[in-house]
Design a protein around this motif. Structure first.
Motif: not given
Lengths: 226, 226
Positions: A127, A130-131, A140-141, A144-146, A149, A225, B153, B190, B197, B200, B206
């Motif tokens: 969490d 994400l913030e 959001t997506a 999350a993706q970042s 990664t 994004l 990665f 969050r 989502d 995700v 991803q």
DNA sequence: AAGTTCCTCGTACACCGTAAGGGGTAGGAA
DNA sequence: TTCCTACCCCTTACGGTGTACGAGGAACTT
């Protein structure tokens, strides 16, 4: 299959004498840090606590559950970034913390690979990662993706790094690079040359290089994004 | 501590009847793919081969050594890129192969985390990853850095991915995301929003996103690293 | 005094990896 | 032929493991 997180920690009305879930987890963490994952046994843990082996099972349903609790406890050591930090320095700082956590507790990544833990402290960490991304305006997506990664890179790197940094007390010793070089010198000269290059073993710098790559790639995409 | 790779595979002048190091590794791989790392025991493996438990120890010094052999065998499944491919498509292709290998053999990454294996096929794979980068004019250290970054990665991502893709026969089942969402809805909204989502969970996409980020970062540095 | 709840423990079972050494079989030497 | 040696497979046994089951005891309630 139910996980530990869905059951209460067993109501304890009277004052707990000696044994408790917290005390067991604490001692287990201590022994894990010192001797590694494979060396921990319920019997030895009980002995270290001055209790009989089966006494632990009142507080903890199973050994795997105990390790899940230990894994989550480590997530709790994760330091939070400043609440108003920009996403990039915040992400950088969190990834450094993640690496240090993994290197400090070598059993941790191995346990993560084996137990699929999602405890309360793991959620809190995710969490808080994400913030800053969401605050920067990502969906959001995309956030999350970042995060996924960068943290994939960091865990992968730490996993490899831990294999070459195995200190005393771990399960297995690092391979003898000299012997390996001798073995493969004529068949894979490129590889051996790499092994002998001192620049390859500046692990700190290698990590920084990789982190820069990943964050650059994310930065280039942040605009799109939003 | 000596590893398997430094000892001969035991000379075998007469024709091997039934048992051999190759046959044992083959059957072990089969059982690992089907039941996972923790379920494999020397006794069950011997039974599956129609032999007594201790018979295996003539061909293989120890269980850990056997698993190291199995790990290296998987590296052997790694497909080589075309010998004249440019570094970027070659790297992309190899990373896709690496991910598929990891997803096909979920026990593999966990074993890598535990055993620090550097066998002949692992070296061959590393060597073939280095090749296109060196051909593009990078220094040894720069090539190693680049390869290490992307593959960190990929392994990190595959590790996480495998945890949410645990199919039948694995050691542990994936956590129940619905229950997790209910548990943390008010404390970490969050995070729960992210769990719900659908974007995700497009794991393929991803992965592609992350790979693009890393490769972009490397590409931007290739000029300077020559 | 009796009952209930919480906690600790002893015993036992089914597994595990593997050390030690006993045989059997095949091939070469005498 | 007989003996020796190398190779391969197996039996037995030891010291570990996680944990099911159920017997207690201690404290608190009624």
């Amino acid at each position: 299959m139910d996980s530990v997180w869905f059951g209460k920690p067993r109501p304890s009305s009277g004052q707990p004498l000696g044994l408790s879930r917290e005390a067991i987890v604490r001692k287990a963490l201590e022994m894990l840090d010192e001797h590694g994952l494979t060396k921990l046994s319920m019997r030895k843990l009980a002995a270290a606590l001055g209790a009989a082996p089966m006494s632990l099972y009142w507080h903890v349903p199973t050994k795997d559950a105990l390790i899940e609790l230990c894994v989550d406890e480590i997530y709790g050591d994760f330091p939070l970034p400043a609440p108003d930090a920009d996403w990039e320095p915040a992400l950088r700082e969190m990834m450094h913390s993640l690496r240090h956590l993994a290197l400090k507790h070598p059993w941790w990544l191995r346990a993560i690979g084996e137990f699929t833990t999602i405890g309360p402290k793991a959620v809190a960490m995710a969490d808080s990662m994400l913030e800053p991304m969401l605050r920067a305006g990502l969906t959001t997506a995309a956030a999350a993706q970042s995060v996924s990664t960068v943290s994939s890179f960091v865990t992968g790197y730490a996993l490899a790094e831990a294999n070459f940094t195995a200190r005393g007390g771990m399960d297995s010793s690092p391979p003898d690079l000299g012997k390996i070089a001798d073995l493969y010198r004529e068949k894979h000269p490129r590889y051996v040359e790499m092994l002998n290059d001192p620049a390859v073993w500046t692990l700190e710098g290698q990590f920084e290089f990789g982190l820069d790559c990943v964050i650059d790639g994310i930065k280039a995409r942040v605009a799109a994004l939003r």
